[in-house]
Scaffold this motif. Structure first.
Motif, PDB file in Angstrom:
ATOM      1  N   PRO A   1       0.729 -46.225  37.685  1.00 36.34           N
ATOM      2  CA  PRO A   1       1.173 -45.545  36.464  1.00 36.34           C
ATOM      3  C   PRO A   1       1.024 -44.028  36.550  1.00 36.34           C
ATOM      4  O   PRO A   1       1.841 -43.291  35.985  1.00 36.34           O
ATOM      5  N   ALA A   2      -0.013 -43.548  37.260  1.00 39.73           N
ATOM      6  CA  ALA A   2      -0.171 -42.097  37.414  1.00 39.73           C
ATOM      7  C   ALA A   2       0.994 -41.511  38.198  1.00 39.73           C
ATOM      8  O   ALA A   2       1.523 -40.445  37.840  1.00 39.73           O
ATOM      9  N   ALA A   3       1.403 -42.195  39.265  1.00 43.60           N
ATOM     10  CA  ALA A   3       2.538 -41.718  40.057  1.00 43.60           C
ATOM     11  C   ALA A   3       3.819 -41.731  39.242  1.00 43.60           C
ATOM     12  O   ALA A   3       4.660 -40.824  39.362  1.00 43.60           O
ATOM     13  N   ARG A   4       3.989 -42.743  38.406  1.00 39.86           N
ATOM     14  CA  ARG A   4       5.175 -42.801  37.544  1.00 39.86           C
ATOM     15  C   ARG A   4       5.187 -41.633  36.559  1.00 39.86           C
ATOM     16  O   ARG A   4       6.244 -41.073  36.259  1.00 39.86           O
ATOM     17  N   LEU A   5       4.032 -41.257  36.061  1.00 39.02           N
ATOM     18  CA  LEU A   5       3.958 -40.126  35.137  1.00 39.02           C
ATOM     19  C   LEU A   5       4.305 -38.818  35.845  1.00 39.02           C
ATOM     20  O   LEU A   5       4.959 -37.944  35.259  1.00 39.02           O
ATOM     21  N   ILE A   6       3.893 -38.689  37.100  1.00 37.87           N
ATOM     22  CA  ILE A   6       4.277 -37.509  37.868  1.00 37.87           C
ATOM     23  C   ILE A   6       5.795 -37.478  38.037  1.00 37.87           C
ATOM     24  O   ILE A   6       6.438 -36.433  37.866  1.00 37.87           O
TER      25      ILE A   6
ATOM     26  N   LEU B   1      -0.792 -36.102  31.649  1.00 40.98           N
ATOM     27  CA  LEU B   1      -1.124 -37.498  31.373  1.00 40.98           C
ATOM     28  C   LEU B   1      -1.540 -38.215  32.653  1.00 40.98           C
ATOM     29  O   LEU B   1      -2.435 -39.065  32.642  1.00 40.98           O
ATOM     30  N   ALA B   2      -0.896 -37.875  33.772  1.00 39.55           N
ATOM     31  CA  ALA B   2      -1.255 -38.497  35.048  1.00 39.55           C
ATOM     32  C   ALA B   2      -2.700 -38.172  35.427  1.00 39.55           C
ATOM     33  O   ALA B   2      -3.433 -39.047  35.906  1.00 39.55           O
ATOM     34  N   SER B   3      -3.131 -36.942  35.204  1.00 39.61           N
ATOM     35  CA  SER B   3      -4.515 -36.560  35.523  1.00 39.61           C
ATOM     36  C   SER B   3      -5.504 -37.359  34.696  1.00 39.61           C
ATOM     37  O   SER B   3      -6.558 -37.768  35.191  1.00 39.61           O
ATOM     38  N   ARG B   4      -5.177 -37.608  33.439  1.00 46.17           N
ATOM     39  CA  ARG B   4      -6.079 -38.372  32.579  1.00 46.17           C
ATOM     40  C   ARG B   4      -6.155 -39.831  33.012  1.00 46.17           C
ATOM     41  O   ARG B   4      -7.217 -40.449  32.939  1.00 46.17           O
TER      42      ARG B   4
ATOM     43  N   LEU C   1       2.017 -29.990  24.248  1.00 45.30           N
ATOM     44  CA  LEU C   1       2.816 -29.741  25.446  1.00 45.30           C
ATOM     45  C   LEU C   1       1.940 -29.299  26.609  1.00 45.30           C
ATOM     46  O   LEU C   1       2.133 -29.720  27.754  1.00 45.30           O
ATOM     47  N   GLN C   2       0.954 -28.452  26.331  1.00 45.77           N
ATOM     48  CA  GLN C   2       0.041 -28.033  27.400  1.00 45.77           C
ATOM     49  C   GLN C   2      -0.769 -29.210  27.921  1.00 45.77           C
ATOM     50  O   GLN C   2      -0.994 -29.344  29.129  1.00 45.77           O
ATOM     51  N   GLN C   3      -1.216 -30.082  27.013  1.00 50.04           N
ATOM     52  CA  GLN C   3      -2.055 -31.211  27.416  1.00 50.04           C
ATOM     53  C   GLN C   3      -1.296 -32.214  28.284  1.00 50.04           C
ATOM     54  O   GLN C   3      -1.880 -32.815  29.193  1.00 50.04           O
ATOM     55  N   VAL C   4      -0.002 -32.406  28.028  1.00 53.39           N
ATOM     56  CA  VAL C   4       0.761 -33.360  28.839  1.00 53.39           C
ATOM     57  C   VAL C   4       1.256 -32.730  30.127  1.00 53.39           C
ATOM     58  O   VAL C   4       1.773 -33.429  31.007  1.00 53.39           O
ATOM     59  N   GLY C   5       1.095 -31.400  30.259  1.00 53.39           N
ATOM     60  CA  GLY C   5       1.432 -30.756  31.523  1.00 53.39           C
ATOM     61  C   GLY C   5       2.618 -29.837  31.489  1.00 53.39           C
ATOM     62  O   GLY C   5       3.126 -29.444  32.540  1.00 53.39           O
ATOM     63  N   VAL C   6       3.086 -29.458  30.307  1.00 50.00           N
ATOM     64  CA  VAL C   6       4.197 -28.523  30.194  1.00 50.00           C
ATOM     65  C   VAL C   6       3.622 -27.160  29.851  1.00 50.00           C
ATOM     66  O   VAL C   6       3.252 -26.905  28.708  1.00 50.00           O
ATOM     67  N   ASN C   7       3.512 -26.290  30.833  1.00 48.61           N
ATOM     68  CA  ASN C   7       2.877 -24.994  30.636  1.00 48.61           C
ATOM     69  C   ASN C   7       3.899 -23.883  30.517  1.00 48.61           C
ATOM     70  O   ASN C   7       4.959 -23.919  31.147  1.00 48.61           O
ATOM     71  N   SER C   8       3.571 -22.905  29.715  1.00 50.11           N
ATOM     72  CA  SER C   8       4.413 -21.717  29.597  1.00 50.11           C
ATOM     73  C   SER C   8       4.343 -20.913  30.892  1.00 50.11           C
ATOM     74  O   SER C   8       3.304 -20.823  31.530  1.00 50.11           O
TER      75      SER C   8
END
Length: 471
Positions: free
Chosen positions: A208-213, A220-223, A270-277
């Protein structure tokens, strides 16, 4: 006024910018470079040593006929060496810095050689001009700044700007699909029970982590990748696993309802799920905060092939904490040179979000000599717990909360082989996260008297990063 000290695990640092060996070691994150630098930190290996307020230099004997010309810009710090090494700092730079910390009296020269003066002049000319900020002129521009596209999509957009919106919608669709898949996986895990989770192979968590990547949700994958470690974290592992699963599910559901969030919550999610400015977009739309920033805590750890550093800064005028989070690959240096206990004048730009703790430096220059030491205002453990509860209610995915505690005394608990912080007048005791020898060192430095400490509170333990003691 009390002086600044750091725990033995991180070194002991004075309140001014006088270089110590511990400060030098804190800058040399590559263990190989540190080891080779220690071998070169001997007066017999150096000639023509000198220093000014801005730089230190020396010539190191090598295998060839010509010595290696090595110099350090002390206020950055930055390194220059004539050796062919591609590592910065090289072993000669590390050795020179360590020698300066150990025996500064050896650096008698006060006039920089031509090769040092030329390097310093080039560095001065290369300084970036003050950043001119532009304000986005549309909501669409701001939305684009929130979302980093896949490299292939960025290429397509660069070729045809008209494809920007299409690429953005494509990513959002892929992210929504990944969120749905994660929700199904989490619900299946909860139905099966935590006892089943403990016996699962590594592939159970990696798939599931790879799918999130793949679906561009690295946060989310890191968590997800943190979960198997909790299954073997002690007798209370089911409680910790359930708490982390609940935190993950809350973040997932918040992301799925992104359109219903406040602007601050949307930024945070957005930052928490991995979308950074992107940095340039952040600088363009966020105000800069000017202050004298004192480095009150540094923590470096290895994360896969990356070195991660959390640097906590405290604004001496604004009275606010800032987290500068940086990554270095292999032997690379961190983008920002920060020395424990040093004070830097300049600006930080804070990431928008629910608490606005994380920041990026715009232009920081070290103050040398450092101004008189000013300790951050301390609080009691009870005040910390109240403050943390308020922060957690606003930001449920909070991992580290900065805190300076006053009038606390480290206490050893023999039956549990653990350390706690007791307050002078309160009955509250906070579990300490530190090495055993650090606890004894801390107790010795305190002299059995209450002291002031700085660290990170995660809701369970206080991670000690620095402490302030009297003369």
């Amino acid at each position: 006024m009390p002086g600044f000290y750091a725990p033995a695990s991180a070194g002991i640092f004075p309140a001014d910018l006088t270089w110590t060996e511990e400060q030098a070691r804190a800058l040399l994150t590559d263990s190989g470079t540190l080891k080779r630098g220690l071998d070169l930190a001997s007066p017999t290996k150096w000639n023509n040593l000198g220093q000014t307020a801005a730089a230190a230099w020396g010539e190191c004997k090598g295998s060839g006929s010509k010595p290696y010309q090595t110099s350090i810009a002390l206020t950055e710090p930055a390194f220059k060496c004539s050796c062919p090494s591609r590592v910065f700092p090289c072993k000669h730079g590390a050795g020179l810095l360590l020698l300066l910390a150990r025996q500064p009296q050896l650096f008698g020269g006060t006039t920089p050689p031509a090769w040092v003066a030329q390097w310093l002049e080039k560095r001065q000319q290369a300084q970036d001009p003050k950043i001119t900020k532009a304000t986005p002129n549309s909501v669409e521009a701001r939305e684009e700044s929130l979302t980093t596209l896949h490299p292939a999509e960025e290429s397509a957009v660069a070729e045809d700007p008209a494809k920007t919106n299409q690429a953005l919608q494509k990513r959002l669709s892929r992210m929504a699909q990944g969120a749905t898949e994660l929700e199904d996986w989490l619900l299946d895990l909860i139905r099966a029970g935590t006892a089943v989770a403990q016996g699962q192979p590594r592939s159970y968590w990696e798939v599931p982590a790879a799918r999130l990547i793949d679906n561009q949700l690295p946060g989310l994958a890191s968590r997800v990748r943190e979960l198997p470690g909790l299954c073997h974290s002690g007798p209370n592992w089911p409680e910790r696993l359930l708490a982390r699963l609940g935190e993950l599910y809350l973040l997932l559901r918040a992301f799925q309802r992104l359109d219903h969030q406040t602007p601050e919550a949307r930024e945070e999610i957005l930052q928490q799920v991995g979308v950074n400015s992107k940095k340039e977009d952040l600088l363009a739309r966020q105000p800069a905060v000017a202050d004298e920033w004192q480095v009150v805590g540094l923590h470096t750890e290895e994360e896969e092939r990356l070195t991660v550093r959390r640097a906590w800064l405290w604004g001496r005028r604004t009275g606010r904490y800032a987290l500068v989070l940086e990554y270095a690959f292999g032997s690379q240096r961190f983008a920002t040179s920060l020395v424990p206990a040093a004070v830097y004048a300049g600006e930080l730009v804070f990431y928008p979000g629910l608490l606005a703790l994380r920041a990026i430096p715009v232009a920081l220059r070290s103050l040398n000599p450092a101004p008189p030491n000013v300790d951050p205002p301390g609080q009691s453990p009870t005040e910390l717990l109240d403050e943390y509860a308020t922060a957690l209610a606003r930001h449920p995915w909070l991992r580290q909360w900065p805190a300076t505690l006053r009038d606390v005394l480290p206490t050893y608990l023999p039956p549990d082989d653990a350390w706690v912080l007791h307050h002078a007048t309160e009955s509250v005791a906070l579990p300490l996260r530190l090495e055993a020898e650090t606890g004894w060192h801390l107790l010795a430095q305190s002299g059995g008297q209450p002291i002031q400490v700085f660290g990170e509170w995660n809701g369970r333990t206080f991670h000690l990063l620095a402490y302030f003691a009297g003369e």
